[in-house]
Write a protein that holds these residues in place. Structure first.
Motif, PDB file in Angstrom:
ATOM      1  N   ASN A 136      56.757 -17.151  26.209  1.00 25.86           N
ATOM      2  CA  ASN A 136      56.627 -18.417  25.497  1.00 25.86           C
ATOM      3  C   ASN A 136      55.308 -19.062  25.843  1.00 25.86           C
ATOM      4  N   THR A 137      54.771 -19.787  24.904  1.00 29.98           N
ATOM      5  CA  THR A 137      53.542 -20.518  25.157  1.00 29.98           C
ATOM      6  C   THR A 137      53.793 -21.998  24.951  1.00 29.98           C
ATOM      7  N   ASN A 138      53.145 -22.816  25.756  1.00 33.36           N
ATOM      8  CA  ASN A 138      53.331 -24.249  25.659  1.00 33.36           C
ATOM      9  C   ASN A 138      52.321 -24.897  24.736  1.00 33.36           C
ATOM     10  N   ALA A 139      51.262 -24.190  24.419  1.00 34.19           N
ATOM     11  CA  ALA A 139      50.219 -24.755  23.579  1.00 34.19           C
ATOM     12  C   ALA A 139      50.751 -24.962  22.172  1.00 34.19           C
ATOM     13  N   ALA A 140      50.460 -26.111  21.607  1.00 32.10           N
ATOM     14  CA  ALA A 140      50.938 -26.418  20.271  1.00 32.10           C
ATOM     15  C   ALA A 140      49.890 -27.196  19.497  1.00 32.10           C
ATOM     16  N   TYR A 141      49.609 -26.743  18.306  1.00 35.47           N
ATOM     17  CA  TYR A 141      48.732 -27.469  17.403  1.00 35.47           C
ATOM     18  C   TYR A 141      49.648 -28.413  16.639  1.00 35.47           C
ATOM     19  N   SER A 193      48.834 -32.773  21.076  1.00 35.91           N
ATOM     20  CA  SER A 193      48.961 -34.195  21.394  1.00 35.91           C
ATOM     21  C   SER A 193      50.031 -34.507  22.437  1.00 35.91           C
ATOM     22  N   ILE A 194      50.785 -33.512  22.872  1.00 35.86           N
ATOM     23  CA  ILE A 194      51.863 -33.824  23.809  1.00 35.86           C
ATOM     24  C   ILE A 194      51.936 -32.938  25.039  1.00 35.86           C
ATOM     25  N   GLY A 195      51.455 -31.737  24.985  1.00 34.96           N
ATOM     26  CA  GLY A 195      51.760 -30.827  26.083  1.00 34.96           C
ATOM     27  C   GLY A 195      50.591 -30.194  26.775  1.00 34.96           C
ATOM     28  N   ASP A 196      50.434 -28.936  26.516  1.00 39.95           N
ATOM     29  CA  ASP A 196      49.514 -28.072  27.235  1.00 39.95           C
ATOM     30  C   ASP A 196      48.074 -28.591  27.227  1.00 39.95           C
ATOM     31  N   CYS A 197      47.533 -28.832  28.404  1.00 42.12           N
ATOM     32  CA  CYS A 197      46.156 -29.300  28.554  1.00 42.12           C
ATOM     33  C   CYS A 197      45.231 -28.103  28.789  1.00 42.12           C
ATOM     34  N   GLY A 243      42.779 -29.786  32.222  1.00 37.77           N
ATOM     35  CA  GLY A 243      43.225 -31.156  32.467  1.00 37.77           C
ATOM     36  C   GLY A 243      42.970 -32.111  31.309  1.00 37.77           C
ATOM     37  N   TYR A 244      42.282 -31.645  30.267  1.00 37.94           N
ATOM     38  CA  TYR A 244      41.933 -32.491  29.130  1.00 37.94           C
ATOM     39  C   TYR A 244      42.647 -32.007  27.865  1.00 37.94           C
ATOM     40  N   ILE A 245      42.444 -32.699  26.755  1.00 43.69           N
ATOM     41  CA  ILE A 245      43.154 -32.412  25.506  1.00 43.69           C
ATOM     42  C   ILE A 245      42.700 -31.073  24.918  1.00 43.69           C
ATOM     43  N   ARG A 246      43.655 -30.173  24.754  1.00 40.90           N
ATOM     44  CA  ARG A 246      43.384 -28.829  24.245  1.00 40.90           C
ATOM     45  C   ARG A 246      43.177 -28.850  22.728  1.00 40.90           C
TER      46      ARG A 246
END
Length: 109
Positions: free
Chosen positions: A16-21, A94-98, A101-104
């Motif tokens: 699973n990946t936490n990154a979300a567009y 906008s909510i999870g995976d950085c 440390g910054y906005i992905r």
């Protein structure tokens, strides 16, 4: 049959990946930063968000985990937008995976 089995195994073993567009913002690029000690690309909009659920909102970051050819395309797009003072739209998490440390960032367009 081999392909069907391959796809079933692929689905079962994919992590699973936490990154979300999951959000977009449109703005003018204020600053773009690249460094010699790592491959991430940092940038800010003039209307940079001031808060984020889990990341520091100071910068948007294109992660070093993105393949180099794609990072180069995104960097070119950012620099063109900055030079022309064009408002561009980016897609980000906008909510999870950085990223560092910054906005992905997931899309620059």
């Amino acid at each position: 049959m081999k392909f069907k089995l391959f796809y079933i195994l692929l689905v079962l073993f994919c992590g699973n990946t936490n990154a979300a567009y999951n959000n977009n913002i449109r703005g003018e690029v204020k600053d773009v930063y690249v460094y010699t000690d790592h491959d991430a690309i940092y940038f800010r909009f003039k209307n940079q968000p001031t808060s984020h659920d889990s990341c520091k909102p100071t910068y948007f970051v294109i992660s070093a985990s993105i393949p180099e050819n794609r990072r180069n395309q995104l960097l070119s797009r950012l620099l063109l937008a900055k030079a022309s003072k064009e408002n561009i739209n980016i897609g980000f998490d906008s909510i999870g995976d950085c990223a560092n440390g910054y906005i992905r960032v997931h899309r620059v367009g």
